[in-house]
Design a protein around this motif. Structure first.
Motif, PDB file in Angstrom:
ATOM      1  N   LEU A  26     -40.700 -10.925 -25.121  1.00  0.00           N
ATOM      2  CA  LEU A  26     -39.878  -9.960 -24.376  1.00  0.00           C
ATOM      3  C   LEU A  26     -40.513  -9.547 -23.055  1.00  0.00           C
ATOM      4  CD1 LEU A  26     -37.326  -8.238 -24.338  1.00  0.00           C
ATOM      5  CD2 LEU A  26     -38.589  -6.470 -25.608  1.00  0.00           C
ATOM      6  N   GLU A  27     -41.800  -9.259 -23.062  1.00  0.00           N
ATOM      7  CA  GLU A  27     -42.456  -8.805 -21.836  1.00  0.00           C
ATOM      8  C   GLU A  27     -42.347  -9.855 -20.737  1.00  0.00           C
ATOM      9  OE1 GLU A  27     -46.830  -7.130 -20.291  1.00  0.00           O
ATOM     10  OE2 GLU A  27     -46.457  -7.535 -22.422  1.00  0.00           O
ATOM     11  N   ALA A  31     -40.118  -9.742 -17.224  1.00  0.00           N
ATOM     12  CA  ALA A  31     -40.805  -9.998 -15.948  1.00  0.00           C
ATOM     13  C   ALA A  31     -40.114 -11.118 -15.180  1.00  0.00           C
ATOM     14  CB  ALA A  31     -42.267 -10.351 -16.207  1.00  0.00           C
ATOM     15  N   ASP A  32     -39.720 -12.183 -15.877  1.00  0.00           N
ATOM     16  CA  ASP A  32     -39.035 -13.291 -15.216  1.00  0.00           C
ATOM     17  C   ASP A  32     -37.653 -12.890 -14.720  1.00  0.00           C
ATOM     18  OD1 ASP A  32     -41.218 -14.852 -15.648  1.00  0.00           O
ATOM     19  OD2 ASP A  32     -40.259 -16.279 -16.990  1.00  0.00           O
ATOM     20  N   LEU A  33     -36.993 -11.988 -15.429  1.00  0.00           N
ATOM     21  CA  LEU A  33     -35.676 -11.528 -14.988  1.00  0.00           C
ATOM     22  C   LEU A  33     -35.749 -10.803 -13.641  1.00  0.00           C
ATOM     23  CD1 LEU A  33     -34.120 -10.384 -18.372  1.00  0.00           C
ATOM     24  CD2 LEU A  33     -33.205 -12.133 -16.845  1.00  0.00           C
ATOM     25  N   LEU A  34     -36.928 -10.280 -13.312  1.00  0.00           N
ATOM     26  CA  LEU A  34     -37.091  -9.621 -12.012  1.00  0.00           C
ATOM     27  C   LEU A  34     -37.057 -10.620 -10.865  1.00  0.00           C
ATOM     28  CD1 LEU A  34     -39.799  -6.913 -12.806  1.00  0.00           C
ATOM     29  CD2 LEU A  34     -37.305  -6.692 -12.748  1.00  0.00           C
ATOM     30  N   PHE A  37     -32.960 -10.417 -10.711  1.00  0.00           N
ATOM     31  CA  PHE A  37     -32.330  -9.095 -10.654  1.00  0.00           C
ATOM     32  C   PHE A  37     -33.342  -8.074 -10.140  1.00  0.00           C
ATOM     33  CE2 PHE A  37     -30.025 -10.946 -14.425  1.00  0.00           C
ATOM     34  CZ  PHE A  37     -28.789 -11.066 -13.802  1.00  0.00           C
ATOM     35  N   PRO A  38     -32.855  -7.008  -9.498  1.00  0.00           N
ATOM     36  CA  PRO A  38     -33.786  -5.955  -9.081  1.00  0.00           C
ATOM     37  C   PRO A  38     -34.258  -5.136 -10.273  1.00  0.00           C
ATOM     38  CG  PRO A  38     -31.531  -5.296  -8.617  1.00  0.00           C
ATOM     39  CD  PRO A  38     -31.464  -6.734  -9.076  1.00  0.00           C
ATOM     40  N   ALA A  39     -35.469  -4.605 -10.163  1.00  0.00           N
ATOM     41  CA  ALA A  39     -35.947  -3.659 -11.162  1.00  0.00           C
ATOM     42  C   ALA A  39     -35.098  -2.398 -11.088  1.00  0.00           C
ATOM     43  CB  ALA A  39     -37.418  -3.333 -10.912  1.00  0.00           C
ATOM     44  N   PRO A  40     -34.885  -1.706 -12.197  1.00  0.00           N
ATOM     45  CA  PRO A  40     -34.052  -0.491 -12.174  1.00  0.00           C
ATOM     46  C   PRO A  40     -34.484   0.519 -11.114  1.00  0.00           C
ATOM     47  CG  PRO A  40     -34.451  -1.142 -14.433  1.00  0.00           C
ATOM     48  CD  PRO A  40     -35.304  -2.054 -13.578  1.00  0.00           C
ATOM     49  N   HIS A  41     -35.798   0.744 -10.950  1.00  0.00           N
ATOM     50  CA  HIS A  41     -36.209   1.754  -9.968  1.00  0.00           C
ATOM     51  C   HIS A  41     -35.873   1.314  -8.547  1.00  0.00           C
ATOM     52  CE1 HIS A  41     -39.867  -0.840 -10.179  1.00  0.00           C
ATOM     53  NE2 HIS A  41     -39.932  -0.589  -8.890  1.00  0.00           N
ATOM     54  N   ASP A  42     -35.896   0.006  -8.289  1.00  0.00           N
ATOM     55  CA  ASP A  42     -35.503  -0.480  -6.966  1.00  0.00           C
ATOM     56  C   ASP A  42     -34.002  -0.322  -6.759  1.00  0.00           C
ATOM     57  OD1 ASP A  42     -38.070  -1.220  -6.193  1.00  0.00           O
ATOM     58  OD2 ASP A  42     -37.888  -3.206  -7.106  1.00  0.00           O
ATOM     59  N   TYR A  43     -33.235  -0.666  -7.792  1.00  0.00           N
ATOM     60  CA  TYR A  43     -31.784  -0.536  -7.665  1.00  0.00           C
ATOM     61  C   TYR A  43     -31.386   0.914  -7.418  1.00  0.00           C
ATOM     62  CZ  TYR A  43     -26.813  -0.641  -8.783  1.00  0.00           C
ATOM     63  OH  TYR A  43     -25.444  -0.493  -8.724  1.00  0.00           O
ATOM     64  N   PHE A 141     -32.291  -7.570 -23.903  1.00  0.00           N
ATOM     65  CA  PHE A 141     -33.652  -7.410 -23.399  1.00  0.00           C
ATOM     66  C   PHE A 141     -33.964  -5.972 -23.010  1.00  0.00           C
ATOM     67  CE2 PHE A 141     -32.260 -11.794 -22.169  1.00  0.00           C
ATOM     68  CZ  PHE A 141     -32.901 -12.420 -23.217  1.00  0.00           C
ATOM     69  N   THR A 142     -33.006  -5.081 -23.226  1.00  0.00           N
ATOM     70  CA  THR A 142     -33.212  -3.640 -23.130  1.00  0.00           C
ATOM     71  C   THR A 142     -32.610  -3.034 -24.389  1.00  0.00           C
ATOM     72  OG1 THR A 142     -31.173  -3.526 -21.812  1.00  0.00           O
ATOM     73  CG2 THR A 142     -33.256  -3.423 -20.606  1.00  0.00           C
TER      74      THR A 142
END
Length: 292
Positions: A26-27, A31-34, A37-43, A141-142
């Motif tokens: 999962l970790e 990380a690869d999904l970033l 896609f943007p990280a939530p804090h960036d979005y 994944f969340t």
């Protein structure tokens, strides 16, 4: 493989959640999904920077291959294929579709009506039999909570009066069915397995600054009346060439490649396919020729 108890749950209700299926990776998956896609804090720092993730409910879907090896390999996981073989009772399967999605609260109207997915993949109807002709998967994944847009589903035990052609149920016409829908809540790393004859729907994200990361894909029994993801029209994309070269022969069959030992394979076709897909290992196909 599913246990007897899991199979009973799947047959009875039309779905099954397997906790911790992808948890060991999962970790790294997140990380690869970033990379796509943007990280939530960036979005959430400035949603206007990401208009491509907003508007239509499927605008935030990124179909495979993504060009990220780990992500592109997940739909081919041998454990998933074992489940698909088990519930379809067929070894001749195809990967029907696959895509990652990152949903953010209010980025789109993610509220759907209850529906069956099979109409996307066949002009006929699915047969009324115990085995599955098409089986869908959601990898989460969340964490899936009531605030992060859970998949809603209705158990088969409440659908006895429905016909296979009741594929899209408007809420005002079928209130008695909606009374029985339930949210499929689970932890990150879980896998949802569902028969394509199971009523389900996507729901809205209600949590403030909520994000939901998923992979959705499906397997189907190979049949002329089943429509699969159209791989050939993307075959010249670098990510597709890279994926085909990286897959094993058995995995390529899921995309429609002839299996090892098929009469299609000759010294000439093996050599030519190798030129079309740099990195393609033709050894298993050549070895089968020598054994015949």
């Amino acid at each position: 493989m599913l246990t007897a108890e899991q199979m009973d749950t799947y047959r009875s209700h039309g779905w099954l959640i397997i906790p911790d299926f992808f948890s060991p990776d999962l970790e790294q998956i997140v990380a690869d999904l970033l990379q796509i896609f943007p990280a939530p804090h960036d979005y959430w720092a400035d949603p206007s920077r990401y208009p491509e993730l907003q508007g239509g409910q499927f605008d935030s879907v990124r179909t495979i291959p993504t060009g990220v090896p780990l992500l592109d390999g997940l739909p081919f996981d041998h454990r998933v294929r074992d489940i698909a073989v088990q519930v379809t009772e067929s070894n001749d399967l195809r990967l029907m579709r696959g895509g990652y999605q990152s949903k953010f609260t209010a980025a789109a109207d993610f509220e759907q009506i209850l529906h069956l997915d099979y109409t996307n993949h066949t002009l006929v109807v699915l047969p009324d039999e115990e085995r599955s002709a098409m089986v869908g998967f959601f990898a989460y994944f969340t964490d899936v909570t009531t605030d992060t847009g859970p998949t809603m589903a209705v158990s088969r035990t409440h659908c006895g009066q429905l016909r296979i052609t009741d594929t899209h149920l408007e809420r005002d016409r079928w209130p008695q069915i909606y009374e029985h829908e339930e949210p499929l809540l689970c932890k990150a790393g879980s896998l949802l397995v569902y028969d394509y004859r199971t009523l389900h729907r996507g729901s809205a994200l209600h949590g403030q600054s909520a994000n939901r990361l998923t992979l959705s894909f499906a397997y189907g029994v190979a049949a002329p009346w089943h429509g699969f993801y159209s791989w050939p029209n993307r075959a010249d994309e670098p990510a597709v060439r890279q994926l085909i070269a990286a897959l094993t022969p058995d995995e390529r069959v899921l995309l429609g490649f002839p299996a090892v030992g098929n009469p299609y394979w000759t010294p000439a076709t093996i050599e030519a396919v190798g030129r079309r897909y740099p990195g393609f290992d033709g050894t298993p196909y050549r070895q089968a020729l020598g054994a015949s």
